[in-house]
Design an enzyme around this catalytic site. Structure first.
Site, mmCIF file in Angstrom:
data_model
loop_
_atom_site.group_PDB
_atom_site.id
_atom_site.type_symbol
_atom_site.label_atom_id
_atom_site.label_comp_id
_atom_site.label_asym_id
_atom_site.label_seq_id
_atom_site.Cartn_x
_atom_site.Cartn_y
_atom_site.Cartn_z
ATOM 1 N N LYS A 155 10.509 31.623 20.120
ATOM 2 C CA LYS A 155 10.984 32.178 21.386
ATOM 3 C C LYS A 155 12.413 32.706 21.302
ATOM 4 O O LYS A 155 12.632 33.839 20.907
ATOM 5 C CB LYS A 155 10.809 31.166 22.512
ATOM 6 C CG LYS A 155 9.338 30.847 22.807
ATOM 7 C CD LYS A 155 9.149 30.140 24.114
ATOM 8 C CE LYS A 155 7.690 29.761 24.352
ATOM 9 N NZ LYS A 155 6.796 30.900 24.505
ATOM 10 N N PHE A 161 1.434 21.462 25.005
ATOM 11 C CA PHE A 161 1.204 22.892 24.879
ATOM 12 C C PHE A 161 1.909 23.359 23.614
ATOM 13 O O PHE A 161 3.135 23.431 23.558
ATOM 14 C CB PHE A 161 1.709 23.697 26.076
ATOM 15 C CG PHE A 161 1.380 25.163 25.929
ATOM 16 C CD1 PHE A 161 0.137 25.639 26.311
ATOM 17 C CD2 PHE A 161 2.283 26.044 25.371
ATOM 18 C CE1 PHE A 161 -0.191 26.987 26.142
ATOM 19 C CE2 PHE A 161 1.970 27.382 25.191
ATOM 20 C CZ PHE A 161 0.735 27.860 25.581
ATOM 21 N N ASP A 213 8.222 20.015 18.016
ATOM 22 C CA ASP A 213 8.003 21.381 18.481
ATOM 23 C C ASP A 213 9.106 21.727 19.473
ATOM 24 O O ASP A 213 9.058 21.359 20.642
ATOM 25 C CB ASP A 213 6.625 21.497 19.131
ATOM 26 C CG ASP A 213 6.326 22.906 19.627
ATOM 27 O OD1 ASP A 213 7.270 23.725 19.717
ATOM 28 O OD2 ASP A 213 5.145 23.193 19.927
#
Length: 410
Positions: free
Chosen positions: A265, A151, A236
């Site tokens: 984030k 994801f 990531d």
């Protein structure tokens, strides 16, 4: 004539607000039926005043809790001075942010962006440009190797290499240039890498897939493979980075240094969207004016908040806290195995918990926990994820685990 006091606006309750969203919001989410109105630290409060312990922390965007005083102060201070110039001009906050973030991550250069998906897209562009300019891959032939069940975001390019049909179906045609191999399988990755490979792009821990943690040595193996093959290793760390797993970056668990790291984030402190691509000068130096950009990327407000986030992490206190409370989390989950939990995976303050399917889906368990004042989110099937703010206390964490036990045994 006597002045009439203004009539206060009617406050709508949770059920009415949820119903009001239905006709005016695109149905791209299926939230839990809770309407948050206020928050502080690890706790949120709905419009009726009910309190909940936030055990999701905005998918790790709220690593430092809601409204951390140092981050709120940084935002307020910058709001009174300057919020946006675009990158057409310099601003007085960007250099300091880039210097501090590069030092924190042990890298040379920073490419500031906004959202996590933008960081991934930027990393892809940088890798392809590096492949053509430095490695000598023929034009338009560069490939990137990725892992199944990944994801990385929801843009059309990113869903092109997703294996989640919900994310892909109906959004083609898809962007070429990606090779998908099983996660945690070095042999399959090696077979997919060739002279056209610009990079290997993986999550050190696959969050959306259920907090899947690879075998010891996998990340080091990826680093060695990419070094031998002469391609980049892009990690990531948008969810796993910035303290969540007990280190600043999850790759540090294997002492691995990727060529490029993607951050997001928590970098915005739960206040503004902030992301970044960080890496070596050899790699990020391939970009030249006009080849990539973002109007809001590196804006003064984002840089001010991002700098305050880096300052919190520079102390090492949050990384230590995640490691120490991670031991509490593991102990509590271990005690629940066989009592409604069939297995779990945890690293720092992050866990994927597999509930016995006979007791309900992950969504159903999340709804039961919500009714008991605990907020979590399901992933797939009967798996829920736990990712509380790093500011959560040991007592709060144990209380949440006790509530999970209660819900599973009810």
């Amino acid at each position: 004539m006597t002045a009439t006091a203004p009539v206060p606006a009617r406050t709508r309750g949770s059920e009415e607000l949820i119903r009001a969203e239905e006709p005016v919001l695109a149905h791209n989410y299926h939230p839990l039926p809770v309407v948050v109105a206020r928050a502080e630290g690890a706790w949120v409060e709905d419009v009726e005043g009910r309190r909940y312990l936030d055990m999701l922390a905005g998918y790790s965007a709220l690593n430092f809790g809601h409204r951390h005083p140092a981050l709120i102060e940084a935002a307020h201070r910058q709001l009174d001075r300057l919020t946006l110039t675009s990158r057409a001009f310099h601003n007085d906050r960007l250099a300091g942010f880039a210097e501090r973030l590069a030092a924190l991550t042990g890298t040379d250069m920073v490419l500031p962006m906004n959202t996590g998906a933008e960081a991934v897209e930027s990393g892809i562009k940088v890798a392809r440009k590096w492949a053509y300019d430095v490695k000598g891959v023929p034009a338009d032939r560069a490939t990137i190797v990725v892992a199944a069940d990944n994801f990385h975001g929801r843009t059309t390019t990113i869903v092109s290499f997703s294996t989640d049909e919900t994310a892909r179906s109906g959004f083609g045609p898809f962007t070429p240039g990606f090779r998908i191999v099983p996660y945690n399988d070095l042999a399959a990755m090696e077979a997919a890498v060739d002279e056209t490979t610009a990079a290997v792009l993986i999550e050190p821990i696959q969050g959306e897939a259920g907090v899947l943690i690879p075998d010891d040595g996998y990340l080091a193996g990826v680093r060695e493979l990419t070094r031998r093959a002469g391609c980049l290793f892009i990690a990531d760390e948008i969810q796993s980075g910035l303290g969540r797993t007990g280190h600043t970056l999850a790759v540090e668990h294997e002492s691995v240094v990727p060529d490029v790291v993607l951050l997001g984030k928590a970098l915005g402190g739960g206040i503004v969207p902030v992301s970044a691509v960080v890496g070596s000068r050899e790699v990020l130096g391939v970009l030249h004016p006009g080849e990539h950009g973002s109007t809001f990327g590196g804006n003064p407000l984002a840089a001010a908040v991002g700098t305050a986030v880096v300052e919190l992490l520079e102390t090492g206190a949050y990384q230590r806290r995640a490691a120490e409370l991670g031991a509490v989390l593991r102990k509590g989950l271990t005690a629940l195995v066989g009592k409604g939990v069939v297995g779990f995976r945890a690293r720092g303050l992050w866990a994927g918990v597999d509930v016995d399917p006979a007791l309900g889906t992950g969504r159903e368990v999340s709804e039961r926990l919500m009714r008991e004042g605990i907020l979590v989110k399901d992933t797939h099937g009967s798996t829920i994820r736990l990712a509380p703010p790093l500011t959560v206390t040991g007592a709060e964490l144990e209380g949440a685990l006790g509530t999970l036990e209660k819900v599973l045994s009810a």
